[in-house]
Structures are given as structure tokens and as C-alpha cells.
Design a protein around this motif. Structure first.
Motif, short mmCIF file in Angstrom:
data_model
loop_
_atom_site.label_atom_id
_atom_site.label_comp_id
_atom_site.label_asym_id
_atom_site.label_seq_id
_atom_site.Cartn_x
_atom_site.Cartn_y
_atom_site.Cartn_z
N LYS A 36 -4.98 3.53 1.47
CA LYS A 36 -4.23 2.28 1.37
C LYS A 36 -5.02 1.13 1.99
O LYS A 36 -4.55 0.39 2.82
CB LYS A 36 -2.84 2.40 2.00
CG LYS A 36 -2.80 2.87 3.44
CD LYS A 36 -1.35 2.97 3.87
CE LYS A 36 -1.22 3.49 5.29
NZ LYS A 36 0.19 3.63 5.69
N SER A 37 -6.27 1.02 1.56
CA SER A 37 -7.09 -0.09 2.00
C SER A 37 -7.01 -1.25 1.03
O SER A 37 -7.87 -2.12 1.03
CB SER A 37 -8.55 0.37 2.13
OG SER A 37 -9.03 0.82 0.87
N HIS A 38 -5.98 -1.23 0.19
CA HIS A 38 -5.82 -2.28 -0.80
C HIS A 38 -5.65 -3.62 -0.12
O HIS A 38 -5.05 -3.74 0.94
CB HIS A 38 -4.60 -2.01 -1.68
CG HIS A 38 -3.33 -1.94 -0.90
ND1 HIS A 38 -3.00 -0.88 -0.08
CD2 HIS A 38 -2.30 -2.81 -0.79
CE1 HIS A 38 -1.84 -1.10 0.48
NE2 HIS A 38 -1.39 -2.27 0.08
N ASN A 39 -6.20 -4.65 -0.71
CA ASN A 39 -5.87 -5.99 -0.27
C ASN A 39 -6.14 -6.99 -1.39
O ASN A 39 -6.84 -6.69 -2.36
CB ASN A 39 -6.60 -6.39 1.02
CG ASN A 39 -8.10 -6.36 0.91
OD1 ASN A 39 -8.72 -5.31 1.00
ND2 ASN A 39 -8.69 -7.52 0.72
N LEU A 40 -5.56 -8.17 -1.25
CA LEU A 40 -5.74 -9.24 -2.22
C LEU A 40 -6.67 -10.29 -1.63
O LEU A 40 -6.76 -10.45 -0.42
CB LEU A 40 -4.40 -9.90 -2.54
CG LEU A 40 -3.26 -9.00 -3.03
CD1 LEU A 40 -2.03 -9.86 -3.36
CD2 LEU A 40 -3.67 -8.20 -4.24
N ASN A 73 -12.62 5.20 -3.26
CA ASN A 73 -11.22 4.79 -3.18
C ASN A 73 -10.89 4.24 -1.79
O ASN A 73 -9.74 4.20 -1.39
CB ASN A 73 -10.27 5.94 -3.53
CG ASN A 73 -10.43 7.13 -2.58
OD1 ASN A 73 -11.17 7.08 -1.61
ND2 ASN A 73 -9.72 8.21 -2.89
N LEU A 74 -11.93 3.81 -1.07
CA LEU A 74 -11.73 3.21 0.23
C LEU A 74 -12.69 2.03 0.35
O LEU A 74 -13.84 2.19 0.76
CB LEU A 74 -11.97 4.23 1.34
CG LEU A 74 -11.45 3.87 2.74
CD1 LEU A 74 -9.94 3.72 2.74
CD2 LEU A 74 -11.87 4.92 3.75
N PHE A 75 -12.22 0.87 -0.02
CA PHE A 75 -13.03 -0.34 0.05
C PHE A 75 -12.11 -1.54 0.26
O PHE A 75 -10.90 -1.45 0.09
CB PHE A 75 -13.88 -0.53 -1.21
CG PHE A 75 -13.07 -0.77 -2.47
CD1 PHE A 75 -12.69 -2.05 -2.85
CD2 PHE A 75 -12.69 0.29 -3.29
CE1 PHE A 75 -11.95 -2.27 -4.00
CE2 PHE A 75 -11.95 0.08 -4.45
CZ PHE A 75 -11.58 -1.21 -4.80
N SER A 76 -12.69 -2.64 0.67
CA SER A 76 -11.92 -3.87 0.89
C SER A 76 -12.68 -5.04 0.31
O SER A 76 -13.89 -4.99 0.12
CB SER A 76 -11.66 -4.09 2.38
OG SER A 76 -10.82 -3.10 2.91
N ILE A 77 -11.95 -6.14 0.09
CA ILE A 77 -12.55 -7.31 -0.55
C ILE A 77 -12.22 -8.57 0.24
O ILE A 77 -11.25 -8.63 0.99
CB ILE A 77 -12.05 -7.48 -2.00
CG1 ILE A 77 -10.52 -7.62 -2.05
CG2 ILE A 77 -12.51 -6.31 -2.86
CD1 ILE A 77 -9.97 -7.90 -3.45
N ALA A 78 -13.07 -9.57 0.07
CA ALA A 78 -12.84 -10.89 0.64
C ALA A 78 -13.47 -11.91 -0.29
O ALA A 78 -14.49 -11.63 -0.94
CB ALA A 78 -13.44 -11.01 2.04
N SER A 79 -12.87 -13.10 -0.35
CA SER A 79 -13.36 -14.14 -1.26
C SER A 79 -13.78 -15.38 -0.46
O SER A 79 -12.96 -16.24 -0.16
CB SER A 79 -12.28 -14.51 -2.28
OG SER A 79 -12.72 -15.56 -3.13
N PRO A 80 -15.08 -15.49 -0.13
CA PRO A 80 -15.55 -16.66 0.61
C PRO A 80 -15.86 -17.86 -0.28
O PRO A 80 -16.31 -18.89 0.22
CB PRO A 80 -16.82 -16.13 1.28
CG PRO A 80 -17.33 -15.11 0.34
CD PRO A 80 -16.13 -14.47 -0.29
N GLY A 81 -15.66 -17.74 -1.58
CA GLY A 81 -15.91 -18.83 -2.51
C GLY A 81 -15.33 -18.52 -3.86
O GLY A 81 -15.04 -17.36 -4.18
N LYS A 82 -15.13 -19.55 -4.68
CA LYS A 82 -14.46 -19.36 -5.98
C LYS A 82 -15.21 -18.39 -6.87
O LYS A 82 -14.61 -17.65 -7.64
CB LYS A 82 -14.30 -20.71 -6.68
CG LYS A 82 -13.31 -21.65 -6.00
CD LYS A 82 -13.17 -22.96 -6.75
CE LYS A 82 -12.18 -23.89 -6.05
NZ LYS A 82 -12.05 -25.19 -6.75
N GLN A 83 -16.53 -18.40 -6.80
CA GLN A 83 -17.32 -17.51 -7.64
C GLN A 83 -18.17 -16.57 -6.80
O GLN A 83 -19.32 -16.25 -7.13
CB GLN A 83 -18.20 -18.32 -8.60
CG GLN A 83 -17.42 -19.12 -9.62
CD GLN A 83 -16.47 -18.25 -10.46
OE1 GLN A 83 -16.72 -17.08 -10.69
NE2 GLN A 83 -15.39 -18.85 -10.91
#
Length: 401
Positions: A108-112, A169-179
Motif C-alpha cells: 500500500k505504497s500508493h500515492n497521488l 509493486n512497491l514504489f512511490s511518485i512525486a511531481s516536481p513539475g508539470k512535465q
């Protein structure tokens, strides 16, 4: 050093210290009404739980709720926007899309990650992919931007197809910019261009986070977030550390000591590189980049990690450090009351609250935090002067900045 510069730096540090000392945090109901309620409509009265959220500049909030994505608009109304509630892997029209986000399972490492009012990235860990929710004309659509392949790493800086990546199946994301999207995996980090669907390997994790007895540093990345200066942060459990990917794509061990069993219980606040975090699973970043907040797992306290060198971590919401007590939180502990009128320095030099939370769900565009009450501690819902908190999740905001 020039004495005028020294004076300016001293005054600036003093102002920062005083601003922190005068912070006053408030709690407000959010979603998941204790009395139940419809899934949609007025957000505070909605009964649906949530697992993660992110916010956009227009005041919207996007929520991962089960196997669907909901949106709360600036007026506080909650609506379904993507997913039919069933597990699967279907792109296309958002209403018919299907996800396998890690809910109530190990992964459950899901994130938006909100990139824009009309573009949200979804860490679909059960499917090993990063999905994108975006608006095209009047329609909301879902596609896949990364994952589903076999590649786990590459030569640093080499560009490859993002759909060739094996994210596990264990990763996370981050968005430091639009692209620009940063993906933290067990082994290292990728920088992804979601428009071109290409990825560049940023490197393996620093050797300083290698667990005792292991030969290679590996993370269990649970959640990520980014500030507005292009820096991304990720929290891991076992090792219990925070990793920073800076705006140049360099990887840094940012906070937390690496400890094997038997683990220490709450060493306390101090230098970010010398404190212990107890299996944290959630993280948010102050949008301006001044601090990172960590919570979740057995880290029931909300811990504030400053990004300025020389500053110590501080406990924003403190729950009695249950690791020292004779009772686990699922035993009777008596009432824990949030004190919104409390002022003074954050822990360890002053209490702001003792309301138990675990975990953080995310933040909005302005940097307000959203967290959930530990479900087995019903007495942790009282707010001084306001009574019982009406929802299972709440908004924690600064009344004074």
C-alpha cells in the motif's frame, strides 16, 4: 564572514524561530463522517474513507478512495471522477477505468501526485504502473505513462521508454513539475517525462541507507511529495529513512538513522540524520520547501523535519511516545484532546496536541495537512472547545503563519 551578513542571517534565523514558536494549528472535519453518510455530495458529510490525496492550485483535492479517484472542488463538494470501484487494469474513459491500488495490503505504497488542475498521476502499485488522470476537452481520461516492462535500472542519465520499466509493486511518485515525474523504486529513482513517456535513470540509492548485513541499499518507498523548487522527497520503512531527489536529479540520504532489530523506540527529536523514525509510511512536503512531515506506521506522531541545515526535527502532534508506556495504543489510554489554543515551540519544548493520528494522507496546494485518526482509539477525537471531531479524517491547518 562580513558582520552585516552575519547580523542579517542571525535576524532571519530569529524571525524563523519566532514564527515557529507562534504557530497555532487548528483541526477541522474533512471526510469519512463518523455517523456514516453518502459517498458523494458535501465532503464533510460523506462517509467514504480515503487513502491518499493531493491538491491543485484551483483549490481542488483529488482523493484515492478504494479503487477509484474522487474530486472535491473548491466549494467542498465531492464527486467521483475515475474508476468504477473494481480492481483491474483498464485505460480510456475515466468512468470505466480500473486500478489495483494497494489498499489494505503490504504494497500500500500508493500515492497521488497532482501536476495540474487537469493532470493527476496515480501510483497504481498493484499493477506495477504509473497511471495518469487527465482532462481532454470535456472528458476525463486515464492512460499509463510508466511501468509494465522488465527494466529495473539503466546507465545513469540514459533515456529509455517509460513503459519498459519494471517498477515492482512497491514504489512511490512525486511531481516536481508539470512535465517531470520522479519514481522511487526499491533500487533507485527514475525521472519520467509523462508527455513523451520516456524515463532517465537517476541512480541507485546512497550506500548510507544500506541495512546491516546487506550489500546494497534498498528502500521500501511508501509515499512521496515535492516542493515548488523541484525537490522530491520519499519516506521508506525498513530502512526508516527519508530520501531527497534534488532539482538536479541527485539522490541524498535526507533524514533518519538505519537501525536493525531490536529497533530503538523513539530516540526523540534532534539532528535529522541522527533521529529514528518508527516504520513511517506517510510523508508530505511544505510547498515552499521549508519542511517535510512524516507520520504513519508506528510513527503515530507527526514529525517535522526542517530542510535548513542546523535545525532539529520537531514533533508537531505528540501522542505520549507510546513506545515508552506500558500500554499499546489499542488499550485503554483515556481521552487524548487536541488543544487548538496551545502556543509555543513545537516538541520537544512544548505541546501542541496529543491527538493520535496515523497516517498523513497528503496536503493541499496551500500546504494544509490531512490525516486520519487511529481507528482503535475512539477517545482521540476530542478537540478542546469544539467537542468530538465529526469525521475519521481531518484537516490540520495553521491559524497563524
Amino acid at each position: 564572514m562580513n558582520w552585516k551578513l552575519l547580523l542579517i542571517l542571525t535576524v532571519t534565523a530569529l524571525h524563523a524561530h519566532l514564527a515557529l514558536a507562534n504557530e497555532q494549528w487548528q483541526v477541522a472535519p474533512f471526510v469519512g463522517a463518523i455517523s456514516g453518510g453518502p459517498d458523494f455530495g458535501d465532503a464533510v458529510q460523506s462517509g467514504s474513507a480515503l487513502h491518499h490525496l493531493c491538491g491543485t492550485e484551483d483549490g481542488s483535492l483529488f482523493l484515492a478512495s478504494g479503487q477509484r479517484i474522487d474530486r472535491i472542488d473548491a466549494t467542498g463538494q465531492r464527486w467521483p471522477i475515475a474508476g468504477d470501484g473494481f480492481e483491474g487494469l483498464i485505460d480510456g474513459n475515466a468512468n470505466n477505468a480500473r486500478f489495483r491500488m494497494g489498499v489494505s495490503v503490504f504494497y500500500k505504497s500508493h500515492n497521488l501526485a497532482c501536476a495540474h488542475n487537469t493532470q493527476v498521476f496515480i501510483g497504481d502499485t498493484g499493477n506495477g504502473r504509473v497511471r495518469r488522470l487527465y482532462k481532454s476537452g470535456a472528458l476525463w481520461l486515464v492512460d499509463t505513462v510508466a511501468g509494465g516492462g522488465t527494466r529495473q535500472s539503466a546507465t545513469t542519465g540514459k533515456t529509455v521508454s517509460a513503459e519498459s520499466l519494471n517498477l515492482g509493486n512497491l514504489f512511490s511518485i512525486a511531481s516536481p513539475g508539470k512535465q517531470r515525474l520522479i519514481i522511487a523504486t526499491r533500487l533507485g529513482a527514475w525521472a519520467v517525462n509523462p508527455l513523451e513517456k520516456t524515463a532517465s535513470w537517476l541512480g541507485f540509492w546512497p550506500s548510507s541507507i544500506t541495512m546491516p548485513g546487506k550489500t546494497q541499499a534498498q528502500l521500501q518507498p511508501m509515499m512521496g511529495d515535492a516542493d515548488r523548487h523541484g525537490n522530491s522527497y520519499f519516506v521508506s520503512r525498513t530502512p526508516d529513512v527519508v530520501i531527497k531527489v534534488d532539482d538536479k536529479g541527485k539522490l541524498h540520504h535526507f533524514a533518519g538513522i538505519v537501525a536493525s532489530h531490536p529497533k530503538p523506540h523513539h530516540i526523540g527529536d534532534g539532528d535529522p540524520m541522527a533521529v529514528y523514525f518508527d516504520t513511517p509510511n506517510s510523508l508530505t512536503v511544505e510547498p515552499g520547501g521549508s519542511a517535510v512531515y512524516v507520520c504513519g506506521g508506528d510513527e503515530y506522531d507527526i514529525r517535522r523535519i526542517p530542510t535548513t541545515k542546523g535545525e532539529e526535527t520537531q514533533t508537531l502532534m505528540q501522542n505520549g511516545r507510546w513506545g515508552y508506556s506500558s500500554l499499546h495504543p489499542n488499550k485503554a489510554r483515556g481521552a487524548a484532546v487536541f488543544l487548538p489554543q496551545a502556543k509555543g515551540q513545537l516538541k520537544p519544548k512544548g505541546n501542541l496536541s496529543v491527538m493520535m493520528v496515523s497516517p498523513l494522507y497528503g496536503r493541499d496546494w496551500e500546504g494544509n495537512l490531512y490525516a486520519g485518526l487511529v481507528p482503535w482509539v475512539g477517545m482521540s477525537q476530542f478537540i478542546a472547545g469544539k467537542g468530538l471531531n465529526k469525521t475519521h479524517t481531518f484537516k490540520l491547518y495553521r491559524a497563524q503563519r
